[in-house]
Design an enzyme around this catalytic site. Structure first.
Site, mmCIF file in Angstrom:
data_model
loop_
_atom_site.group_PDB
_atom_site.id
_atom_site.type_symbol
_atom_site.label_atom_id
_atom_site.label_comp_id
_atom_site.label_asym_id
_atom_site.label_seq_id
_atom_site.Cartn_x
_atom_site.Cartn_y
_atom_site.Cartn_z
ATOM 1 N N THR A 1 0.823 -1.217 0.000
ATOM 2 C CA THR A 1 0.000 0.000 0.000
ATOM 3 C C THR A 1 0.853 1.261 0.000
ATOM 4 O OG1 THR A 1 -1.772 -1.161 1.119
ATOM 5 C CG2 THR A 1 -1.792 1.220 1.328
ATOM 6 N N SER B 1 2.045 -7.363 -0.826
ATOM 7 C CA SER B 1 2.835 -8.315 -0.035
ATOM 8 C C SER B 1 2.252 -9.724 0.071
ATOM 9 C CB SER B 1 3.205 -7.737 1.327
ATOM 10 O OG SER B 1 2.131 -7.737 2.204
ATOM 11 N N THR C 1 2.060 -4.356 4.228
ATOM 12 C CA THR C 1 1.977 -4.680 5.653
ATOM 13 C C THR C 1 1.527 -6.115 5.926
ATOM 14 O OG1 THR C 1 -0.261 -3.784 5.793
ATOM 15 C CG2 THR C 1 1.556 -2.290 6.339
ATOM 16 N N ASP C 2 0.868 -6.749 4.938
ATOM 17 C CA ASP C 2 0.294 -8.082 5.217
ATOM 18 C C ASP C 2 1.350 -9.116 5.609
ATOM 19 O OD1 ASP C 2 -2.143 -7.000 4.609
ATOM 20 O OD2 ASP C 2 -2.396 -8.024 2.681
HETATM 21 N N1 ASP Z 1 -2.510 -5.697 1.126
HETATM 22 C C1 ASP Z 1 -1.457 -4.725 1.301
HETATM 23 C C2 ASP Z 1 -0.106 -5.415 1.181
HETATM 24 O O1 ASP Z 1 0.383 -5.992 2.123
HETATM 25 C C3 ASP Z 1 -1.603 -4.077 2.609
HETATM 26 C C4 ASP Z 1 -0.582 -3.029 2.901
HETATM 27 O O2 ASP Z 1 0.429 -2.874 2.289
HETATM 28 O O3 ASP Z 1 -0.818 -2.326 3.884
HETATM 29 O O4 ASP Z 1 0.469 -5.365 0.154
#
Ligand code: ASP
Length: 322
Positions: free
Chosen positions: A12, A55, A86-87
């Protein structure tokens, strides 16, 4: 000024919101590159885009590639900041923590809201990470995760909320430092850290979560899938329904290591109960207890360990150090 390398991997923090549909997707031009002028106030920053992946698409192979990249360039920089979705950020952070031998600061960060969303934490977290990466005190602490004004160790941090910007927490021990307007304040340190040199990631390690009424069918399927190792998130202090035991024994008789963590988000697995399937019984059967590691992190650790050894006693000692 210190020299910092910024490595983007996607997520993200590297995406933009489509204002008409509300979707968040990868952009043609990396949104952080457009604002990178803000970064030069803190360090001399070089920037590379290693991957541009959400991710959930990051695999241990990507993690190894990233580790090799960092090893290759680290002598030219005072520290590294990696942006990541973040995932699976906690898995990449822990992977790097286990394989990188450097004492220089390696910081991972991400964002819960993309760069053009109201209240975006993308640029803020990136600047916080840069500020931490140039601190002398950030050295010799292993890989750190900086999000939302907090500094966490790779080993203990986990994503706790699907959408809250305060998602990254270390439930067992808390953050090791905080970021204020004009200071980086560390209040804990790292007592010990063990790294492993690896050249490949070639093993098949599965992660399974236990539940009330669980039987052996999923374990049997994992066994049939030719696992090199299995991590099970057990119940409570590390217990399993007794219906799993026969297959578990068959798996371990085949010299496939079985690592036990807990599905509880806090605490340590312990050999407390001696009933059939209790933690003490499982330990006596040969299951390896992973102390307070989460299931995903125990899986990362086993993937790395298995590149160097399949010896049960060495694995046991290594997991006992967590
Ligand atoms: N779905 C996203 C990822 O991990 C969430 C994020 O980056 O916050 O790529």
């Amino acid at each position: 000024m210190k020299n910092i390398l910024l490595i983007h991997t996607g997520g993200t923090i590297s995406m933009l919101e489509n204002k008409e549909t509300g979707e968040v997707t990868t952009a043609e031009e990396h949104p952080l590159t457009a604002i990178s002028d803000h970064l030069h106030a803190y360090a001399n920053v070089d920037e590379i885009i290693e991957f541009d992946l959400p991710s959930p698409q990051i695999t241990p192979q990507h993690m190894l590639k990233l580790a090799k990249k960092i090893e290759q360039v680290i002598s030219m920089y005072d520290g590294i900041v990696v942006t990541h979705g973040t995932d699976t950020l906690e898995e990449t952070a822990y992977f790097l923590d286990l394989v990188l031998e450097t004492e220089k600061p390696i910081i991972l960060t991400g964002a819960m809201r993309s760069s053009n969303e109201i209240g975006s934490d993308a640029l803020y977290n990136l600047i916080s990470s840069l500020r931490v990466s140039v601190e002398d005190e950030a050295s010799r602490k292993g890989v750190l995760v900086v999000m939302n004004d907090e500094i966490h160790t790779a080993k203990h941090v986990t994503k706790t909320s699907t959408s809250n910007i305060a998602t990254f927490q270390s439930p067992q021990y808390g953050p090791i430092g905080i970021i204020t307007k004009d200071a980086i304040l560390f209040h804990h340190t790292i007592l010990s850290r063990h790294t492993n040199k690896i050249h490949n990631i070639s093993k098949n390690v599965f992660l399974l979560k236990s539940y009330a009424g669980m039987d052996a069918r999923l374990l049997e399927a994992i066994y049939q899938a030719k696992a090199d190792g299995i991590v099970i998130e057990g119940l409570g202090q590390g217990n399993l329904p007794k219906e799993t035991l026969e297959t578990l024994k068959k798996i371990m008789d085949d010299h496939i290591p079985v690592i036990l963590t807990s599905r509880c988000y806090q605490g340590t697995v312990q050999p407390t109960y001696s009933y059939d399937g209790g933690g003490k019984h499982l330990k006596e059967m040969g299951v390896i207890l992973a102390n307070s590691l989460t299931g995903p992190k125990a899986r990362i650790k086993l993937l790395i360990e298995l590149e160097n050894t399949t010896n049960g006693e060495i694995l046991r000692q290594s997991f006992a150090k967590n």
